[in-house]
Design an enzyme around this catalytic site. Structure first.
Site, short mmCIF file in Angstrom:
data_model
loop_
_atom_site.label_atom_id
_atom_site.label_comp_id
_atom_site.label_asym_id
_atom_site.label_seq_id
_atom_site.Cartn_x
_atom_site.Cartn_y
_atom_site.Cartn_z
N HIS B 107 0.86 -1.18 0.00
CA HIS B 107 0.00 0.00 0.00
C HIS B 107 0.89 1.23 0.00
O HIS B 107 1.85 1.31 0.75
CB HIS B 107 -0.91 0.03 1.22
CG HIS B 107 -1.78 1.26 1.25
ND1 HIS B 107 -2.95 1.35 0.56
CD2 HIS B 107 -1.60 2.47 1.83
CE1 HIS B 107 -3.48 2.55 0.73
NE2 HIS B 107 -2.68 3.25 1.51
N ASP B 186 -15.14 2.00 7.65
CA ASP B 186 -14.14 2.95 7.19
C ASP B 186 -14.71 3.91 6.15
O ASP B 186 -14.40 5.09 6.15
CB ASP B 186 -12.93 2.22 6.61
CG ASP B 186 -11.91 3.22 6.10
OD1 ASP B 186 -11.37 3.97 6.93
OD2 ASP B 186 -11.67 3.26 4.88
N ARG B 193 -14.98 12.20 8.13
CA ARG B 193 -13.73 12.91 8.42
C ARG B 193 -13.42 13.94 7.36
O ARG B 193 -12.94 15.04 7.66
CB ARG B 193 -12.57 11.90 8.51
CG ARG B 193 -12.54 11.14 9.83
CD ARG B 193 -11.57 9.97 9.76
NE ARG B 193 -10.25 10.39 9.34
CZ ARG B 193 -9.37 9.63 8.67
NH1 ARG B 193 -9.68 8.39 8.36
NH2 ARG B 193 -8.21 10.11 8.33
N SER B 208 -7.55 3.35 9.19
CA SER B 208 -8.31 3.30 7.94
C SER B 208 -7.58 2.41 6.92
O SER B 208 -8.17 1.49 6.33
CB SER B 208 -8.49 4.72 7.40
OG SER B 208 -8.96 4.71 6.08
N LYS B 212 -8.54 -1.98 5.99
CA LYS B 212 -8.86 -2.50 4.65
C LYS B 212 -7.84 -3.55 4.21
O LYS B 212 -8.19 -4.56 3.61
CB LYS B 212 -8.92 -1.34 3.65
CG LYS B 212 -10.20 -0.52 3.81
CD LYS B 212 -10.24 0.68 2.91
CE LYS B 212 -9.22 1.71 3.35
NZ LYS B 212 -9.39 3.02 2.69
#
Lengths: 447, 447
Positions: B107, B186, B193, B208, B212
């Site tokens: 990621h 999320d 947010r 967050s 995932k």
């Protein structure tokens, strides 16, 4: 960002400097992020937020986020002034300059047995001032001044502006509901704060109280900021900060403001509960009543008279009985009958001393919770109050009691409420072999 | 509060200790006030909040207030674990243990020209791992990995669980949309947010991302945390704290996680814009492409292989050309045609060097904003992306340019967008009389 183009029309106008028009665009995320990151908000940002939120143009979740950031990062003096001004501007500001007397008012942060407004307003009016006490329903859960007054048969809290002005002119004092047009922004913000855990914020409390007091039009103000177990703000340092913050807001708004920090560890007077407190207030006006209630009433009246520039002796005026007819006129002017009997409880239970000794402590908090559980306060904002419910104290701090002697009477309508109330009332008293000194009511004066 | 009565049925059960059943009642105000006042929230409170907010039982304004308190007062390790677990539990967690290969994923926190996932996923699959890269639409404004892939004709991001598992089994890699059932909490929290100014919170970003990635079922994970002007988090210390926080969450969840802090002061590669980046990724897979993109792809592939326990040499695998057919199978499996021409811009404008000299700085931020203004990103979350829009850089940091030499090509469909984009693109380059050393891409490794 560019300023909108402004065309000054070519007509004969008086010679004034045309101010540079520069209305910056405001974005709610910038406002939130600014406060979140510790930046002081600009006046136009605060005005934009308060106006937008009051009109419903800013959603609750954005306002909630900002309020938590304000809670944690505070507001400086300039922000506080802008915030309070914007709340005042959200509605109408009463103009009391039409009255021929100096105006003065008192606000208390509230405590157990605090019925001081009831004898105080007519007393100060009897001293020559006009006292425009417009109250909100406040925190809503415990009986406030309006709830106490509403236990008088026929009395109504809601008056129009003309009625308020007429009564101030004719009677010199009023206790009434702050209408929908007095700082409506505060109403919306308060309801939100209550739902999102941001009630106990000094700048938010201070601007909430002061916006309503400034909007009601009083020229001078005396604040009774309670400290102790029975107060909204038990801690002395925080109470002092709140007092200083409010005094500062008042000064900057041109409202001469003085604050007293007063002790709220133990109930004020003997009566706790709406109708019971009205009865006690009337006895004070008649020359009797508990010493602490009389003393605090006279002390606050002296501050109000001094602030209003009146050369009066409230102690002598109270002793003369001159305040009682003012009270009766106040009650009558709002539809109440001052001679009608007050609501009485269906049931009176007495709680007796479990031992002999000196009362070394009578804790305001369990007495307050006990009275609230009897029906003197609300479980939910919409609940009705039981006007006759409450407690009358027979023994206070510094008293000697024998075992089995009555400590207090419990007034209630619904016997099912008794056990839950007793659970707290029984914890309120502490006994000792020696008396402890009872400290003075006024802790500190902030001006 | 009393525990519900539990009756243990009298049947033959294996001997286990029946845990004490004690589900405490949770009140949202207590949760908000607790975090506001710096208290660590308890696991059951966090579970209750995440579940309640996802189901719509907790209103936005209360969640907003809590999120701002979390932003300002943080979450400790235990809270972070509970928060992440609760977000995972709000949906489904994929079980990839059915695959016969080790799983690993990457990621990136995102940066200008960051198309690394495109060559990386097939490369690591060619090395023997299964790469389940399920992405959210993320911040939504700039083109993410899914937006880049969607510039391939026919390619679709949305697959069911069975399709995902089949593709991982048959192709070894997938880039697809994280479905509605992957950490749905999320999605709701992120949207809130975004609206209330609490995006840039390290614990909230970390939970967050990690919720995932853990929910997608990967056994190991490599994080590319970008630092610099073109990164979401420009500051190195904050980026390091984010990396450490995510590595900690991964470790506690049993997902072996490694993070690299990598430099994002200057764009990655030459292409910035969705279809342009796909073309660059394909050239990397074919053995060409810009050095920085190749280097970072191989570096991350090595980390992923090591994490997955594979004894492979990604540099050699890339050079062998073995990753390109995996890419083609990946694209085909999702309806795309890897041989079809990519969208091309209607207009290509060239920007020329205003002077001769060494490129001492090529700032990622104005390049990113310029490309975004050309249509490579969105002005609003719902806006379409212009797939062909973007920038191709001809001169990068460390290059010598003559005056009038092309610096970059501007690809766009709508000429009206050009001036606003050029405004930023023209600021991106700095020239000097001497070349400056180009620092290495990888700043730090955190495991």
């Amino acid at each position: 960002m560019t300023a909108p183009e402004v065309t000054v029309p070519e007509v004969n106008v008086p010679e004034v400097n045309v101010p540079e028009v520069n209305v910056p665009e405001v974005n709610m995320i910038d406002v939130i992020v600014g406060k979140r990151d510790g930046r002081a908000l600009r006046t136009h940002e605060i005005e934009w937020f308060i106006d937008g939120y009051t009109r419903g143009a800013i959603p609750d979740e954005q306002a909630a986020s900002l309020l938590m950031a304000v809670f944690l990062n505070g507001l400086d003096d300039a922000e506080l002034t802008a915030w309070t001004d914007a709340m005042i501007t959200s509605g109408d500001r009463l103009d009391l300059s039409v009255l021929d007397r100096p105006t003065t008012d008192k606000h208390s942060t509230g405590g157990v047995g605090d019925k001081i407004s009831l004898p105080l307003c007519p007393l100060v009016a009897a001293c020559g001032a006009a006292v425009p006490q417009l109250s909100g329903r406040g925190l809503g859960y415990f009986g406030g001044t309006l709830d106490k007054m509403e236990s008088i048969p026929g009395w109504r809290a809601n008056l129009g502006t003309t009625e308020i002005l007429d009564q101030l002119r004719e009677v010199g004092a009023i206790i009434a509901a702050a209408g929908d047009r007095l700082a409506p922004a505060d109403r919306r913000l308060y309801a939100l704060r209550d739902a999102i855990g941001t009630v106990e914020s000094i700048p938010l409390i201070a601007s909430s109280i002061m916006s309503k007091k400034i909007a009601e039009g009083t020229a001078t103000l005396v604040l009774d900021v309670k400290v102790g177990s029975g107060a909204f703000m038990p801690d002395r340092d925080r109470a002092r900060r709140l007092a200083e913050t409010m005094v500062g807001i008042g000064a900057r708004a041109g409202v001469r403001t003085v604050a007293l920090l007063t002790r709220m560890d133990t109930p004020l007077g003997a009566a706790v509960g709406n109708a019971l407190e009205v009865a006690e207030a009337v006895s004070v006006l008649g020359g009797g009543g508990p010493t602490d209630v009389v003393d605090l009433t006279v002390t606050l009246a002296r501050e109000m008279c001094a602030a209003a520039g009146l050369d009066a002796d409230p102690g002598a005026v109270l002793a003369s009985g001159a305040a009682l007819p003012v009270w009766e006129r106040m009650v009558r002017a709002q539809g109440g009958d001052p001679t009608a009997p007050l609501p009485r409880a269906a049931l009176i239970e007495t709680m007796y001393a479990p031992q002999r000794g000196w009362v070394t402590r009578l804790d305001a908090r369990p007495i307050g919770i006990g009275a609230w559980r009897l029906g003197a306060g609300r479980a939910h904002r919409q609940d009705p109050i039981v006007p006759a419910a409450g407690v009358v104290l027979h023994a206070k701090e510094g008293d000697w009691v024998e075992q089995g002697q009555p400590l207090l009477d419990i007034h209630l309508d619904d016997p099912a409420r008794l056990p839950a109330a007793r659970e707290f009332l029984e914890r309120a008293y502490t006994f000792g072999p020696e008396p402890l000194p009872v400290p003075p009511l006024v802790i500190e004066r902030i001006a």
